[in-house]
Design an enzyme around this catalytic site. Structure first.
Site, short mmCIF file in Angstrom:
data_model
loop_
_atom_site.label_atom_id
_atom_site.label_comp_id
_atom_site.label_asym_id
_atom_site.label_seq_id
_atom_site.Cartn_x
_atom_site.Cartn_y
_atom_site.Cartn_z
N HIS A 77 0.90 -1.18 -0.01
CA HIS A 77 0.11 -0.05 0.06
C HIS A 77 0.80 1.32 0.01
CE1 HIS A 77 0.50 0.90 4.59
NE2 HIS A 77 0.50 -0.42 4.64
N ASP A 79 -0.13 4.40 1.28
CA ASP A 79 -0.27 5.21 2.17
C ASP A 79 0.64 4.86 3.54
OD1 ASP A 79 -2.09 2.99 2.37
OD2 ASP A 79 -2.99 4.32 4.04
N ASP A 116 6.26 1.51 6.53
CA ASP A 116 5.06 0.79 6.51
C ASP A 116 4.23 1.54 5.71
OD1 ASP A 116 2.65 -0.50 6.79
OD2 ASP A 116 2.78 0.05 8.86
N GLU A 146 -4.79 2.10 3.15
CA GLU A 146 -4.79 0.73 3.86
C GLU A 146 -4.93 0.98 5.35
OE1 GLU A 146 -2.87 -2.42 6.01
OE2 GLU A 146 -2.17 -0.45 5.89
N GLU A 147 -4.22 2.24 5.77
CA GLU A 147 -3.84 2.42 7.11
C GLU A 147 -5.33 2.98 7.76
OE1 GLU A 147 -1.69 1.31 8.78
OE2 GLU A 147 0.26 1.60 7.48
N ASP A 170 3.67 -6.55 3.17
CA ASP A 170 3.46 -5.58 4.30
C ASP A 170 3.84 -6.06 5.74
OD1 ASP A 170 2.48 -3.44 5.60
OD2 ASP A 170 0.50 -3.67 5.07
N HIS A 460 4.05 2.97 12.97
CA HIS A 460 2.91 4.06 13.56
C HIS A 460 3.31 5.02 14.47
CE1 HIS A 460 -0.37 1.11 11.61
NE2 HIS A 460 0.58 1.38 10.91
#
Length: 486
Positions: A77, A79, A116, A146-147, A170, A460
């Protein structure tokens, strides 16, 4: 490429990672990076499909000797989660990610790194640009959002694909092959604001900070503190145990529902006679937190500052009590552990965000489960509690779990290749995080999937970092897998 990245290997991968790090790509803000990916595919002379959700599919024909091999889908992904340290001057809408190398690791300066899942984007582009890597026909697909919602993967047209082997990039632990993951849903709870007049009360701002945070799927098993939950406990303690009848003005915390929140803030109004008691009780509950989280989250801070601002209005007692009850009573953290796979969190919830909007407070919960019925049970508990509290619940962005497929040929190839490359056996795992493989397998009938990736840490969070040498080894492993798919 930035000067610090010039000597990193694999050079093509880190060159592309440097390029996409210059482009804003927070969830919901992917058009610019999507256009870059589509244009890069066209520059390479490849077939490019860019859909209305800004997903990008780039197709490359097989190299000599692989014309009859199964087509391979490489997926990641585009994003990233946008988190930064307090005091960091960075605008995720326009500023590039500032990359820095420390020893064997790649970091950003005070923000999330975006490895990520930028490292998947970079590896896919490096494959597409290669002229000397043997491989079957490739379908490299980059999804959006995705997030936050997985809307990109949800809107993929499966008819565009010929591939039967899906390699998702991922994962965040080298030496593991992920073969199953949790499904999830976002729960939004809304409490409308209602105000009352107040007089002669003193305002205090209470802050919870110093928490480690982390990924609400991958790191929920580490039992780290959730700043929003701690704030609810503080307010409940003051009101119902310390008997300080405060008024609540506002509360907010967290940035993304899929990140364990690290900070929360509340403004309360107290009578002058309760000021000294307030300080004592805040210290008491801080000591409780420090004891409970002495191993998993030892640097918790609870700070209070007297405000110079005067408030003439506060939330009604009814709204205040609903706020506290919602935080205290809604399912939070690990709900069940798998009895089939040792150490696997089976279901959980994360109160990732408390938004303080103009007319209402909105609580954002990320619910995850590898068993659909358990996800439904959590949804039912929330629904019943919301009815009792007379507040609003909406469920959105529901995505399926990825069930384990026995006797997968792709898994067999990946296992054998790992043993061939390293001389070791890989770990075959199911994870509690949400990957897009379930949605891809729903869309692309008859396909098989695995997920691999290099070592990443503290994703994150602004301390996110990528293991450079692990990235090189994972790249070599990916190339070996492609070489062995005949």
């Amino acid at each position: 490429m930035t000067l610090q990245l010039e000597n990193l290997k694999p050079k093509e991968v880190f060159n592309y990672f440097s390029e996409i790090s210059k482009i804003p790509r927070g969830s919901g803000n992917e058009k610019q990076v999507s256009d870059y990916l589509a244009n890069e595919g066209r520059r390479l002379g490849l077939e490019v499909i860019q859909d209305e959700s800004f997903n990008v599919l780039i197709k490359k024909t097989a190299t000599k000797g692989y014309e009859n091999s199964p087509t391979v889908i490489i997926q990641g992904h585009m994003d990233m989660v946008c988190e930064k340290n307090k005091g960091t001057q960075h605008d995720f809408e326009k500023d590039p990610i500032e990359l820095r190398v420390e020893g064997d690791y790649l970091y950003a300066n005070g923000t999330t790194l975006g490895a990520d899942n930028g490292i998947a984007v970079a590896m896919g582009l490096a494959l597409l640009a290669s002229t000397d890597i043997p491989h079957p026909a490739l379908e490299v697909v980059y999804t959006t959002d995705e997030e936050e919602s997985m809307n990109g993967a949800m809107n993929l047209n499966g008819d565009l694909f010929k591939g039967t082997y899906i390699i998702n990039l991922d994962s965040e632990e080298e030496g593991t092959i992920t073969v199953s993951c949790a499904g999830g849903v976002t729960a939004l709870i809304t409490i409308d604001k209602d105000f009352k007049d107040v007089n002669s009360k003193i305002a205090y701002t209470i802050d919870v900070k110093g928490l480690l945070g982390g990924h609400s799927g991958m790191e929920i098993n580490k039992q780290r503190a959730n700043s929003n939950i701690l704030m609810g406990r503080i307010l409940n303690h003051l009101l119902n145990h310390a008997n300080i009848n405060f008024d609540l003005v506002e509360i907010s915390g967290g940035a993304k529902n899929n990140a364990i929140p690290r900070e929360a803030e509340a403004v309360i109004l107290v009578d002058e006679k309760d000021i000294s008691k307030l300080e004592v009780e805040l210290n008491n509950i801080l000591n409780i937190f420090k004891h409970e989280f002495r191993t998993s989250d030892p640097n918790i801070k609870v700070l209070s500052v007297k405000s110079e601002k005067t408030y003439n209005k506060a939330l009604t007692d009814d709204v205040r009590d609903k706020m506290i009850s919602t935080i205290m009573l809604m399912p939070s953290g690990i709900q069940t552990m798998s009895m089939d796979i040792e150490g696997l969190v089976e279901s959980s919830t994360n109160l990732g965000v408390i938004n303080n909007n103009e007319d209402a407070f909105v609580f954002e919960f990320a619910t995850r489960s590898s068993v659909k019925s358990l996800k439904n049970v959590i949804n039912s508990k929330m629904t019943l509690l919301c009815k009792v509290l007379d507040i609003k619940l909406e469920l959105e962005d529901d995505y399926p779990e990825w069930e384990y497929a026995k006797d997968s040929k792709l898994e067999e190839i990946c296992v054998n290749t790992y043993e061939e490359v390293t001389g070791k056996k890989p770990h075959i795992v199911a994870i509690h995080a949400g990957l897009e493989c379930g949605l891809l397998l729903d869309a692309i009938k008859g396909a098989q999937a695995v997920s691999i990736g290099p070592n990443m840490f503290d994703v994150h969070t602004p301390n996110e970092h990528l293991d450079i040498r692990s990235t090189e080894r994972t790249w070599d492993y990916l190339l070996a897998i492609l070489k062995n798919i005949k």
